[in-house]
Design an enzyme around this catalytic site. Structure first.
Site, PDB file in Angstrom:
ATOM      1  N   GLU A 154       0.813  -1.230   0.000  1.00 42.56           N
ATOM      2  CA  GLU A 154       0.000   0.000   0.000  1.00 42.56           C
ATOM      3  C   GLU A 154       0.838   1.267   0.000  1.00 42.56           C
ATOM      4  O   GLU A 154       0.602   2.186   0.787  1.00 42.56           O
ATOM      5  CB  GLU A 154      -0.967  -0.028   1.201  1.00 42.56           C
ATOM      6  CG  GLU A 154      -1.840  -1.270   1.218  1.00 42.56           C
ATOM      7  CD  GLU A 154      -2.816  -1.319   2.398  1.00 42.56           C
ATOM      8  OE1 GLU A 154      -2.704  -0.505   3.321  1.00 42.56           O
ATOM      9  OE2 GLU A 154      -3.693  -2.200   2.393  1.00 42.56           O
ATOM     10  N   GLU A 262      -5.594 -10.936  -1.483  1.00 37.92           N
ATOM     11  CA  GLU A 262      -6.417 -10.777  -0.257  1.00 37.92           C
ATOM     12  C   GLU A 262      -7.909 -10.756  -0.616  1.00 37.92           C
ATOM     13  O   GLU A 262      -8.647  -9.860  -0.202  1.00 37.92           O
ATOM     14  CB  GLU A 262      -6.047  -9.469   0.461  1.00 37.92           C
ATOM     15  CG  GLU A 262      -4.568  -9.363   0.799  1.00 37.92           C
ATOM     16  CD  GLU A 262      -4.208  -8.113   1.620  1.00 37.92           C
ATOM     17  OE1 GLU A 262      -5.121  -7.450   2.155  1.00 37.92           O
ATOM     18  OE2 GLU A 262      -3.015  -7.823   1.713  1.00 37.92           O
TER      19      GLU A 262
HETATM   20  C1  XIL Z   1      -6.089  -6.590   8.312  1.00 34.76           C
HETATM   21  C2  XIL Z   1      -6.376  -7.799   9.197  1.00 34.76           C
HETATM   22  O1  XIL Z   1      -7.249  -8.660   8.525  1.00 34.76           O
HETATM   23  C3  XIL Z   1      -6.983  -7.345  10.500  1.00 34.76           C
HETATM   24  O2  XIL Z   1      -7.115  -8.450  11.392  1.00 34.76           O
HETATM   25  C4  XIL Z   1      -6.108  -6.270  11.147  1.00 34.76           C
HETATM   26  O3  XIL Z   1      -6.748  -5.786  12.308  1.00 34.76           O
HETATM   27  C5  XIL Z   1      -5.864  -5.136  10.186  1.00 34.76           C
HETATM   28  O4  XIL Z   1      -5.307  -5.646   8.982  1.00 34.76           O
HETATM   29  N1  XIL Z   1      -4.856  -4.840   3.663  1.00 34.76           N
HETATM   30  C6  XIL Z   1      -3.813  -5.599   4.122  1.00 34.76           C
HETATM   31  C7  XIL Z   1      -4.012  -6.513   5.262  1.00 34.76           C
HETATM   32  O5  XIL Z   1      -2.739  -5.613   3.493  1.00 34.76           O
HETATM   33  O6  XIL Z   1      -2.844  -6.689   6.003  1.00 34.76           O
HETATM   34  C8  XIL Z   1      -5.133  -6.038   6.155  1.00 34.76           C
HETATM   35  O7  XIL Z   1      -5.367  -7.019   7.161  1.00 34.76           O
HETATM   36  C9  XIL Z   1      -6.371  -5.783   5.341  1.00 34.76           C
HETATM   37  C10 XIL Z   1      -6.137  -4.724   4.302  1.00 34.76           C
END
Ligand code: XIL
Length: 342
Positions: A154, A262
């Site tokens: 990101e 994701e």
């Molecule tokens: C999220 C997790 O799922 C949560 O449990 C945590 O509280 C916050 O992060 N983008 C990403 C992930 O790259 O690492 C994030 O994961 C979701 C958005």
């Protein structure tokens, strides 16, 4: 007396037939389906998923690649400058090895979930030391263990410019190249990935900014192997297949791979059959494109609504995953399986 050998023969033939029938009728797991297709289908996991016998069986029966949902983020992995929290990661690596699963690493350089000692950095030299030391330490310990690693996550903000993160403020824009070069040096075998959200479509502000950043890295000879599209999607927004495929193609043309890292598709509550059908269409389009384009891996951000990050992050949304609150497969699961069986 004379009949005995015949009876024995019949018995043997009978046993053989029933065994063959039994084996061919035994339900194939999703895992055996994806293995036989040579397709990497995975999920983000929490330490508890590996300990609970039911959860770990579900993982083994369905997936051939795992990623840690949180424990490899620096907030947990390196909470202070001198303390490393290896045990949960060691368990994950062991679990994956025991079950012949691949692993994605997530993530080194991010603006979120950093420990205070990183958030408080103000000096360039100190920040560079933390960044290079962290990457080298982790990839030396787990050399050869990870299939892919999200070296940076990101780094572009919603307006399409480099995000004003702690790394940007202390080191400057070159932190990205430095992170990738450090990773390559520490582990020449792991695929190095730049991961982001809302970067999946060609022709959008963020999608194009992400592409231009990556192209610049390739042109400068930075050791990047692929890009990750997170794909946190909404059921109410159908997939723009042309823009997604055009984007995949232009990264391919740079010599890079594309991973879906994701995937989840959230529904605006309350859930209705129409919304579930729309959600299924989004998942199906993504999976179909993933298979057609032979992408590097397709990873779900969670398998069950029971442990979902969605309700806590997107108020009023939920039901984003293929297994319900009771970890029972939804209709969606069956439809994904059909696509994978093709
Ligand atoms: C999220 C997790 O799922 C949560 O449990 C945590 O509280 C916050 O992060 N983008 C990403 C992930 O790259 O690492 C994030 O994961 C979701 C958005």
């Amino acid at each position: 007396m004379i009949q005995r050998p015949i009876q024995r023969g019949l018995l043997l033939v009978g046993t053989f037939i029933s065994l063959t029938v039994f084996l061919s009728c035994a339900p194939r797991t999703m895992r055996s389906v994806v293995d036989s297709r040579g397709f990497l289908f995975g999920v983000a996991v929490r330490p508890g998923d590996l300990l609970d016998p039911k959860d770990s069986k579900l993982l083994k029966d369905n997936f051939n690649i795992l990623v840690a949902e949180n424990i490899m983020k620096l907030q947990y992995l390196r909470p202070t400058a001198t303390f490393w929290n290896w045990s949960d990661v060691d368990n994950l690596v062991r679990f994956a090895e025991e079950n012949r699963m691949k692993l994605r690493g997530h993530t080194f350089v991010w603006h979120n979930q950093n420990p205070p000692f990183i958030n408080n950095l103000s000096d360039k030299e100190a920040a560079l030391k933390v960044l290079t030391e962290t990457i080298t330490e982790v990839l030396t310990r787990y050399k050869g263990k990870f299939y892919e690693y999200d070296v940076c996550n990101e780094v572009i903000d919603d307006n399409g410019v480099l995000r004003n993160s702690i790394w940007m403020r202390t080191i400057g824009p070159e932190y990205i190249d430095i992170a990738f070069k450090t990773a390559r040096q520490a582990d020449p075998s792991v695929k190095l990935i730049l991961n982001d959200y809302n970067n999946e479509y060609a022709g959008t502000v963020k999608g194009d900014a992400f592409y231009n950043l990556v192209k610049g890295m390739v042109d400068r000879g930075v050791p990047i192997d692929g890009v990750g599209f997170q794909l946190h999607m909404l059921a109410e927004l159908p997939v723009n297949k042309e823009a997604l495929q055009a984007n995949i193609k232009r990264f391919r043309d740079l010599g890079l791979t594309v991973s879906f890292t994701e995937v989840d598709v959230r529904i605006k509550l309350p859930v209705t059959p129409e919304k579930e059908a729309a959600q299924q269409a989004v998942y199906e389009d993504l999976l179909r494109i993933a298979r057609e384009e032979n992408i590097s891996c397709f990873v779900l951000w969670g398998y069950t609504d029971a442990y979902s990050w969605i309700p806590g992050t997107f108020a009023g949304y939920g039901s984003a995953h293929p297994f319900d609150q009771n970890k029972q497969p939804k209709k969606l699961y069956g439809s994904l399986r059909k696509i994978l069986e093709k």
